[in-house]
Write a protein that holds these residues in place. Structure first.
Motif, short mmCIF file in Angstrom:
data_model
loop_
_atom_site.label_atom_id
_atom_site.label_comp_id
_atom_site.label_asym_id
_atom_site.label_seq_id
_atom_site.Cartn_x
_atom_site.Cartn_y
_atom_site.Cartn_z
N GLN A 27 -2.72 34.37 -30.16
CA GLN A 27 -3.54 33.19 -29.87
C GLN A 27 -4.54 33.43 -28.73
O GLN A 27 -5.63 32.85 -28.73
CB GLN A 27 -2.65 31.99 -29.54
N ASN A 28 -4.17 34.28 -27.77
CA ASN A 28 -5.09 34.54 -26.66
C ASN A 28 -6.35 35.27 -27.14
O ASN A 28 -7.47 34.95 -26.72
CB ASN A 28 -4.39 35.35 -25.57
N ARG A 43 -7.43 35.23 -30.23
CA ARG A 43 -8.15 34.30 -31.11
C ARG A 43 -9.05 33.37 -30.28
O ARG A 43 -10.17 33.04 -30.68
CB ARG A 43 -7.16 33.47 -31.92
N ARG A 44 -8.56 32.95 -29.13
CA ARG A 44 -9.32 32.05 -28.28
C ARG A 44 -10.58 32.77 -27.74
O ARG A 44 -11.65 32.19 -27.66
CB ARG A 44 -8.44 31.56 -27.14
N ALA A 103 -13.09 33.11 -30.54
CA ALA A 103 -13.78 31.85 -30.84
C ALA A 103 -14.92 31.59 -29.86
O ALA A 103 -15.88 30.88 -30.19
CB ALA A 103 -12.77 30.70 -30.79
N ALA A 104 -14.82 32.16 -28.65
CA ALA A 104 -15.87 31.96 -27.65
C ALA A 104 -17.11 32.80 -27.93
O ALA A 104 -18.16 32.58 -27.32
CB ALA A 104 -15.32 32.27 -26.27
N ASP A 125 -2.80 29.80 -21.95
CA ASP A 125 -4.06 29.28 -22.48
C ASP A 125 -5.02 28.95 -21.34
O ASP A 125 -6.23 29.20 -21.42
CB ASP A 125 -3.81 28.03 -23.32
N VAL A 173 -6.72 32.07 -19.94
CA VAL A 173 -7.78 32.55 -20.82
C VAL A 173 -9.03 31.69 -20.66
O VAL A 173 -10.15 32.21 -20.55
CB VAL A 173 -7.31 32.56 -22.29
N ASN A 174 -8.85 30.38 -20.63
CA ASN A 174 -10.00 29.48 -20.47
C ASN A 174 -10.71 29.69 -19.14
O ASN A 174 -11.95 29.65 -19.07
CB ASN A 174 -9.54 28.02 -20.59
#
Length: 357
Positions: free
Chosen positions: A22-23, A25-26, A29-30, A74, A77-78
């Motif tokens: 998921q990290n 993938r995030r 997506a950016a 999450d 990562v953000n």
């Protein structure tokens, strides 16, 4: 489109990549105009060069974060996605007082011996530091790490690293290539250290834009080195005029380190080492730091420590023998001058004096 493969080393893939990746993938997506996929411990990035550079910076910062905190969330990562690379680096470094730096692959770089820690502390307190010690004690590596940290923390605007080009038993003229290719082998340990600490793309950027300069000592003449972390390595091979020239390049906002090994002087036999002279001249100057490494600080193969100690023992014995020889000569001259008047010297010579001479 450009492609780059980033290899993850010394991390738990589950903790770093997150559940079901998921990290990653995030992050993908950016950057909708690129392709970022993870397979095993490799992350493949396809896209424009500027995107690849940015993703590399984010992953490097996340690796540093992981080695400090042991996990990636999450929120982490953000934060790194929204921050500039410089802000991300500063946040990680500021939270790690016992760590000098996180390497390009996430490894922790910190002092391993009491004297290495003393070196770190001394550099923090002084604008000019002399470090003496045998091979393998981490002088160069720790110094380069401190320089990179200062650059990342925006304490300086550039790094300047220099070495005197002195032939150690081999002729420079017979090396192949142009002058840069001839000189680069002398500077190779510096490149190796930097490559451990800075991602390849960023290191190339720093060098192309003169943010990091690596050059022979002769290139320092006439310059004023300001707002820079300046390292002179292998300083035992400088002449007195060279080291004086180097030290007087120091600008008002510079941090300077001078490293050397008194047991590996490669200057011509009758040439005095500039570093040894500088230590004598500057020993009592306030504001200069001095750190002495020993065989106990060797962090290479265990035999290196034994080798250094054996040579130290040999050098002490040689110095003792030389001192005794000089004393015997002085004693002999004193007896000769005290008991043999000048007018009778010829009469006192042995019959076969030419053979004795």
């Amino acid at each position: 489109m450009v492609e780059k493969v980033i290899t993850l080393e010394n991390v738990s893939l589950v903790d770093f990549l997150g559940a079901d990746n998921q990290n990653i993938r995030r992050i993908a997506a950016a950057f909708p105009g690129s392709k970022i996929v993870s397979r095993g411990n490799e992350i493949k990035v396809q896209g424009p060069a500027e995107v690849i550079s940015r993703v590399n910076d984010i992953l490097s910062s996340l690796i540093e974060h992981y080695h400090q905190y042991g996990a990636i969330t999450d929120r982490d990562v953000n934060q790194y996605l929204s921050a500039t690379s410089e802000e991300a680096e500063g946040r990680v470094l500021a939270a790690s007082p016992d760590v000098i730096l996180f390497g390009a692959k996430g490894g922790v770089i910190k002092a391993k011996t009491p004297n290495q820690q003393k070196l770190v502390d001394t550099v923090m307190k002084h604008d000019l530091t002399f470090t003496l010690g045998p091979a393998g004690t981490g002088k160069t590596y720790i110094s380069v790490a401190l320089a990179v940290r200062a650059l990342k923390n925006k304490e300086v605007k550039k790094i300047i690293i220099s070495r005197p080009v002195v032939e150690a038993g081999e002729s420079l003229g017979f090396l192949p290539g142009d002058m840069k290719e001839k000189v680069d082998p002398y500077l190779r340990p510096i490149y190796d250290a930097l490559e451990d600490m800075i991602p390849a793309e960023k290191l190339k950027f720093y060098q192309e834009n003169k943010i990091i300069e690596i050059a022979p000592l002769a290139y320092m003449r006439g310059r004023t080195l300001n707002n820079a972390f300046v390292l002179l390595d292998e300083a035992q091979n400088t002449t007195p005029s060279q080291i004086k020239m180097f030290l007087t390049r120091m600008g008002p906002s510079a941090k300077v380190m001078v490293n050397g090994d008194r047991s590996q002087i490669d200057l011509p036999t009758r040439q005095k080492s500039g570093l040894m002279q500088a230590l004598d001249i500057l020993r009592d100057v306030r504001g200069i730091g001095f750190v002495e490494m020993t065989a106990d600080d060797v962090v290479r193969h265990r035999l290196v420590k034994e080798i250094v100690q054996a040579y130290d023992k040999f050098d002490v014995a040689e110095q003792r023998r030389e001192a005794e020889f000089k004393q015997r000569r002085r004693d002999g001259n004193e007896r000769h001058n005290g008991h043999r008047p000048a007018e009778r010297e010829d009469a006192e010579l042995p019959v076969n004096h030419e053979q004795s001479l």
